[in-house]
Design a protein around this motif. Structure first.
Motif, PDB file in Angstrom:
ATOM      1  N   ALA A 193       4.381   6.566  -3.754  1.00 26.47           N
ATOM      2  CA  ALA A 193       5.417   6.178  -4.676  1.00 26.47           C
ATOM      3  C   ALA A 193       6.851   7.030  -4.891  1.00 26.47           C
ATOM      4  O   ALA A 193       7.728   6.381  -5.107  1.00 26.47           O
TER       5      ALA A 193
ATOM      6  N   THR B 195       0.949  -1.157   0.046  1.00 27.07           N
ATOM      7  CA  THR B 195      -0.088  -0.036   0.324  1.00 27.07           C
ATOM      8  C   THR B 195       0.766   1.250  -0.182  1.00 27.07           C
ATOM      9  O   THR B 195       0.602   2.481  -0.752  1.00 27.07           O
TER      10      THR B 195
ATOM     11  N   ARG C 208       3.644   1.436  -1.285  1.00 29.12           N
ATOM     12  CA  ARG C 208       4.323   1.734  -2.508  1.00 29.12           C
ATOM     13  C   ARG C 208       3.371   2.138  -3.456  1.00 29.12           C
ATOM     14  O   ARG C 208       3.583   3.060  -4.336  1.00 29.12           O
ATOM     15  N   SER C 209       2.086   2.193  -3.534  1.00 22.35           N
ATOM     16  CA  SER C 209       1.268   2.737  -4.494  1.00 22.35           C
ATOM     17  C   SER C 209       0.695   3.921  -3.964  1.00 22.35           C
ATOM     18  O   SER C 209       0.633   4.793  -4.880  1.00 22.35           O
TER      19      SER C 209
END
Lengths: 291, 300
Positions: free
Chosen positions: B262, B256, B258-259
């Motif tokens: 970012a 999560t 990472r998304s």
């Protein structure tokens, strides 16, 4: 066999039997049942016979994803076996501290999660500042979007897959190598056999079962890989990394009528399950002979 | 001239590999080459195995722009601890680590209890329908996870277990593979020990508790570590069954992060490093048992 001993045994078996029944057997039976129905969470199930299966077999995206899974496994598993075998042969010839360091190092990737491996490899493949582009740059190769390019994406996914699975295979092969009596090699040495001759005429034939096991366990595992494409590429670009389980998973999340996804999962299970049951039988019969 | 050869040959071989004493003929210049070749290959594979992790740790010490900098730099200009400090200051990260750790412990204890009890019963007790139950239990070993993943979700939804700790801990705890592994181990325990206890009037439970459990350490380490690792590393099941952020599992948190964030690559690498640490430490502590366990498994 008294009634008393029955009660004790059943009390000890109750937890595992109950848990397996609720969380494995019920889902299996339920899956088989639902695969013949059209059902979503909020509607009564409507029987549709074999339609879900027919639809799956007629779905080009699914068939292609299975082919892609096989291709993926054909790259990953032999690579693992060859590197693992060479490394295991090497570890066998050293002893003490160095052997321990080698064994521990090769096993460490095995304990790393698919998510972390994905995160790290995405960074390695990064267009900007990725170490792979810096490395190929030394040889004058242009920067690539390894995961964004349809031609390289699947190959790029094989590297973390090999990396994650290498340790266990290597150590299993090492255990097999150590079991081969040294007298076989000594006799071959007296006859002046080379390393290749010893490997191909002594080691590999004696390790047949181990190779067979690793080949099939690795193969079914690799075909089913889906954390890596889920996190790294989400199946893209152009579905080039859409492995079968990822396809089923995505379909399940997007389509509330679950019968189709379940039928696809069962078809995949039938193929892979019969392969693993077969290998188990082979291994077990061998053990009986060994005593 | 001929008399010199026996003197020099052992001398050269002793340079190449002093401690080893075998009848192999890899002495002389060729022997040195073989040793060098092995050293190169060994180093190469070790580097290959550890490189991605080293890269992860190092990237955790880089500034936000340094991680994706061109031209590429392997090491950071200055080693910064900010990423580690920031991720540790994120309450969601700390909570996620704690919840996952607690869940993994619970899962491990449950898995050891359930599977070893069953293993003992199948290895040592006689009871009605033993064969039927054995086939029933062992058949579940051949069912690939994906075949039941979807309907498991339907089942836990019906049982109203979604978004609870129970949905993470209960479904995977019973494992025919672990039971099988432990049963093999219990089968090899000498009967004599048990017979003496039976003569003294010990019940089957007492025998399990006081003879088999204390002897189970090697298999418990292997099964326990495997269970802990499976729980700690699991991602797909948590994203299907857990939506409340209070129960976010660590892999779920990382994906999560990472998304959603970012750009914070350095922090992501620091978080990944910290998330890999508990299992890495556990493995290093128990590595002897785990590597030895591969032999116990009796893959012949």
């Amino acid at each position: 066999m008294s009634a008393r001993s029955n009660v004790m045994a059943y009390a000890m078996l109750a937890p595992i039997v109950v848990l397996l029944t609720i969380f494995v057997v019920w889902p299996v039976v339920y899956a088989i049942y639902l695969s013949f129905y059209n059902w979503s969470f909020y509607t009564p199930p409507i029987p549709v016979g074999w339609r879900n299966y027919v639809n799956v077999l007629g779905d080009r995206t699914f068939i292609e994803s299975v082919g892609r899974g096989l291709l993926f496994a054909i790259i990953v598993v032999p690579t693992q076996l060859v590197i693992g075998f060479l490394f295991a042969s090497l570890v066998k010839t050293v002893s003490g501290k160095i052997a321990t360091i080698l064994k521990v190092s090769i096993y460490i990737p095995t304990i790393i999660s698919g998510v972390i491996a994905s995160i790290v490899f995405v960074l390695i493949y990064n267009y900007q500042g990725g170490i792979l582009n810096a490395f190929v740059g030394i040889f004058g190769v242009e920067k690539q979007a390894w995961l964004g390019n349809a031609d390289t994406a699947l190959a790029a996914l094989t590297v973390p897959a090999v990396w994650l699975g290498l340790g266990i295979g290597t150590l299993i092969m090492l255990a097999g190598l150590v079991d081969i009596p040294t007298s076989y090699y000594e006799a071959a040495d007296l006859d002046g056999a080379s390393w290749f001759q010893k490997t191909f005429f002594i080691t590999i034939p004696l390790m047949r079962n181990i190779f067979l096991y690793l080949l099939i366990a690795g193969f079914t595992g690799a075909v089913q890989q889906f954390e890596l494409p889920l996190v790294m590429t989400d199946g893209g670009p152009l579905e080039r990394t859409l492995l079968p389980n990822l396809y089923i998973f995505q379909h399940f999340r997007n389509d509330t009528y679950v019968g189709y996804s379940i039928a696809a999962a069962i078809l995949l299970m039938l193929v892979l399950g019969s392969i693993s049951a077969g290998i188990f039988r082979v291994l077990n019969s061998e053990k009986a002979v060994d005593g | 001239m001929a008399a010199e050869t026996p003197v020099t040959a052992p001398a050269i071989s002793s340079i190449g590999r002093a401690p080893r004493k075998t009848g192999r003929s890899d002495s002389g210049p060729k022997g040195v080459l073989v040793v060098a070749g092995k050293a190169v290959m060994g180093t190469l594979i070790v580097l290959l195995a550890l490189f991605p992790l080293a890269w992860m740790v190092i990237a955790g010490f880089k500034s936000r722009s340094e991680v994706v900098e061109t031209p590429f730099q392997f090491f950071p200009e200055i080693w910064r601890f900010e990423n580690y400090q920031q991720i540790l200051a994120d309450p969601e990260f700390v909570r996620s680590m704690s919840v996952t750790f607690a869940g993994a412990l619970l899962f491990t204890v449950l898995s050891l209890t359930v599977n070893s009890l069953g293993a003992y019963a199948f290895a040592r007790l006689e009871f009605a329908f033993k064969n039927v139950l054995w086939v029933y239990v062992i058949t579940t070993m051949f069912i690939p996870g994906m075949a039941i993943l979807l309907t498991s979700f339907v089942v836990v939804t019906r049982l109203r277990m979604l978004d609870t700790l129970a949905v993470l801990v209960l479904p995977g705890a019973a494992s025919a593979a672990h039971l099988f592994f432990m049963r093999q181990y219990y089968l090899n325990v000498p009967l004599a020990l048990e017979e003496a206890a039976t003569l003294d009037g010990a019940s089957k439970w007492a025998i399990y508790r006081h003879i088999f459990l204390p002897m189970s350490k090697p298999v418990f380490v292997v099964v326990g570590m495997t269970s802990f690792l499976a729980f700690w590393n699991s991602y797909v099941w948590p994203i299907m069954t857990i939506t409340s952020r209070d129960l976010y599992q660590i892999q779920q948190y990382l994906a999560t992060f990472r998304s959603e964030r970012a750009a914070e690559l350095g922090m992501l690498m620091a978080g990944s490093t910290l998330a890999a640490l508990p299992v890495l430490i556990l493995f290093l502590v128990f590595q002897r048992h785990i590597i030895g366990g591969i032999k116990i498994a009796g893959l012949k």
